[in-house]
Design a protein around this motif. Sequence first.
Motif, PDB file in Angstrom:
ATOM      1  N   TYR A 174      41.150  40.113  36.194  1.00 46.08           N
ATOM      2  CA  TYR A 174      40.673  38.904  35.541  1.00 46.08           C
ATOM      3  C   TYR A 174      39.221  39.104  35.098  1.00 46.08           C
ATOM      4  CZ  TYR A 174      44.907  36.761  37.330  1.00 46.08           C
ATOM      5  OH  TYR A 174      46.219  36.475  37.588  1.00 46.08           O
ATOM      6  N   PRO A 175      38.755  38.320  34.142  1.00 46.54           N
ATOM      7  CA  PRO A 175      37.400  38.527  33.600  1.00 46.54           C
ATOM      8  C   PRO A 175      36.293  38.534  34.649  1.00 46.54           C
ATOM      9  CG  PRO A 175      38.622  36.993  32.225  1.00 46.54           C
ATOM     10  CD  PRO A 175      39.468  37.234  33.438  1.00 46.54           C
ATOM     11  N   ASP A 176      36.415  37.711  35.691  1.00 50.03           N
ATOM     12  CA  ASP A 176      35.348  37.642  36.682  1.00 50.03           C
ATOM     13  C   ASP A 176      35.384  38.783  37.696  1.00 50.03           C
ATOM     14  OD1 ASP A 176      37.667  36.716  37.856  1.00 50.03           O
ATOM     15  OD2 ASP A 176      36.629  35.310  39.167  1.00 50.03           O
ATOM     16  N   GLU A 177      36.415  39.673  37.597  1.00 48.17           N
ATOM     17  CA  GLU A 177      36.502  40.802  38.518  1.00 48.17           C
ATOM     18  C   GLU A 177      36.445  42.137  37.787  1.00 48.17           C
ATOM     19  OE1 GLU A 177      40.101  40.148  40.676  1.00 48.17           O
ATOM     20  OE2 GLU A 177      39.205  38.638  42.001  1.00 48.17           O
ATOM     21  N   ALA A 178      36.244  42.112  36.492  1.00 45.33           N
ATOM     22  CA  ALA A 178      36.245  43.347  35.696  1.00 45.33           C
ATOM     23  C   ALA A 178      35.041  44.209  36.058  1.00 45.33           C
ATOM     24  CB  ALA A 178      36.238  43.013  34.215  1.00 45.33           C
ATOM     25  N   LYS A 184      35.335  43.488  30.344  1.00 40.09           N
ATOM     26  CA  LYS A 184      34.684  42.233  30.695  1.00 40.09           C
ATOM     27  C   LYS A 184      34.929  41.205  29.596  1.00 40.09           C
ATOM     28  CE  LYS A 184      31.315  44.166  33.856  1.00 40.09           C
ATOM     29  NZ  LYS A 184      29.904  44.238  34.294  1.00 40.09           N
ATOM     30  N   GLY A 185      35.306  40.015  30.025  1.00 38.63           N
ATOM     31  CA  GLY A 185      35.680  38.981  29.068  1.00 38.63           C
ATOM     32  C   GLY A 185      37.098  39.130  28.576  1.00 38.63           C
ATOM     33  N   LYS A 186      37.914  39.908  29.316  1.00 37.92           N
ATOM     34  CA  LYS A 186      39.302  40.149  28.907  1.00 37.92           C
ATOM     35  C   LYS A 186      40.223  40.090  30.120  1.00 37.92           C
ATOM     36  CE  LYS A 186      38.037  43.240  25.063  1.00 37.92           C
ATOM     37  NZ  LYS A 186      36.573  43.167  25.258  1.00 37.92           N
ATOM     38  N   LEU A 187      41.508  39.905  29.835  1.00 45.99           N
ATOM     39  CA  LEU A 187      42.547  39.931  30.865  1.00 45.99           C
ATOM     40  C   LEU A 187      43.288  41.256  30.719  1.00 45.99           C
ATOM     41  CD1 LEU A 187      43.702  37.923  33.036  1.00 45.99           C
ATOM     42  CD2 LEU A 187      45.501  37.412  31.379  1.00 45.99           C
ATOM     43  N   ARG A 212      46.463  51.215  31.973  1.00 46.12           N
ATOM     44  CA  ARG A 212      46.020  49.827  31.852  1.00 46.12           C
ATOM     45  C   ARG A 212      46.057  49.395  30.392  1.00 46.12           C
ATOM     46  NH1 ARG A 212      41.961  50.206  35.678  1.00 46.12           N
ATOM     47  NH2 ARG A 212      40.991  48.245  35.075  1.00 46.12           N
ATOM     48  N   ARG A 213      46.184  48.097  30.215  1.00 50.26           N
ATOM     49  CA  ARG A 213      46.246  47.548  28.860  1.00 50.26           C
ATOM     50  C   ARG A 213      45.617  46.170  28.834  1.00 50.26           C
ATOM     51  NH1 ARG A 213      51.621  46.726  24.998  1.00 50.26           N
ATOM     52  NH2 ARG A 213      50.522  45.797  23.234  1.00 50.26           N
ATOM     53  N   VAL A 214      44.746  45.959  27.874  1.00 54.98           N
ATOM     54  CA  VAL A 214      44.124  44.638  27.693  1.00 54.98           C
ATOM     55  C   VAL A 214      45.145  43.703  27.062  1.00 54.98           C
ATOM     56  CG1 VAL A 214      42.326  43.356  26.476  1.00 54.98           C
ATOM     57  CG2 VAL A 214      41.799  45.589  27.492  1.00 54.98           C
ATOM     58  N   LEU A 215      45.345  42.542  27.678  1.00 53.88           N
ATOM     59  CA  LEU A 215      46.323  41.578  27.186  1.00 53.88           C
ATOM     60  C   LEU A 215      45.721  40.603  26.185  1.00 53.88           C
ATOM     61  CD1 LEU A 215      48.202  40.715  30.518  1.00 53.88           C
ATOM     62  CD2 LEU A 215      48.848  42.379  28.767  1.00 53.88           C
TER      63      LEU A 215
END
Length: 248
Positions: A174-178, A184-187, A212-215
């Motif tokens: 999640y964005p707050d754990e990147a 950062k700022g992505k799921l 991994r893949r940005v959703l």
Amino acid sequence: MDKPNIIEYSVFGRYALFTDPLSKTGGEKFSYQLPTYQALKGITESIYWKPTFTWVIDECRIMKPIQTESKGIRPIKYGGGNDLAFYTYLRDVEYRVKAHFEWNENRKDLAQDRNENKHYDIAKRMLERGGRRDIFLGARECQGYVEPCPIDEGEGAYDRTSLSFGIMVHGITYPDEAVRESEKGKLTVRLWNAQMVNGVIHFPRPEECEIRRVLREDKQKSFVFGENFSGAGEFEGGDAFGVVEDVS
């Protein structure tokens, strides 16, 4: 962090459903043979969690034989009414989990809540009481139970067995754990090649997963002291589950 802040516990239940996303396309669900990192992280967060820190799952030991059971289910359809589907659950499960917490460096705004000893003591008390919130093993219909237990205690069903389970979902960043700047700022969804060695799964850290893949673009939730957030101070002057008001 000055200390390892490790907790070890046993989590068990009659059924578990760690859904393989490939089985969802037909409207049915089929469980992975192992719990995902994200599922164990969610269980640990149900024991105790604050956005000030992040739980890291280190190891998971499989204690009972892997068994499945299929059930006919009537899930609610998105358009209304009911449908008919078969869900395949894991049956009679028990896992030993080792985890520790680290400060969430993306939450500089909560730095004043970084009291390491207090959070660790609360986490241990919550574990002794079976968790602060209800425990679910992958799905809400799969009730779980937790209790403190050393990860190496007792004999497991696969203590002398090593297996590969192929590519599995590791979890969601999640964005707050990147940790990676590009995420950062992505799921982001993470996958890994799951391996069990002598009955124990050694999870890579979330930032170490190479598949991994940005959703989508996303943003972290805002927490404000006194409005939608109370830190470890929530438990001052009360019992293990919160502040007790003086009604005398």
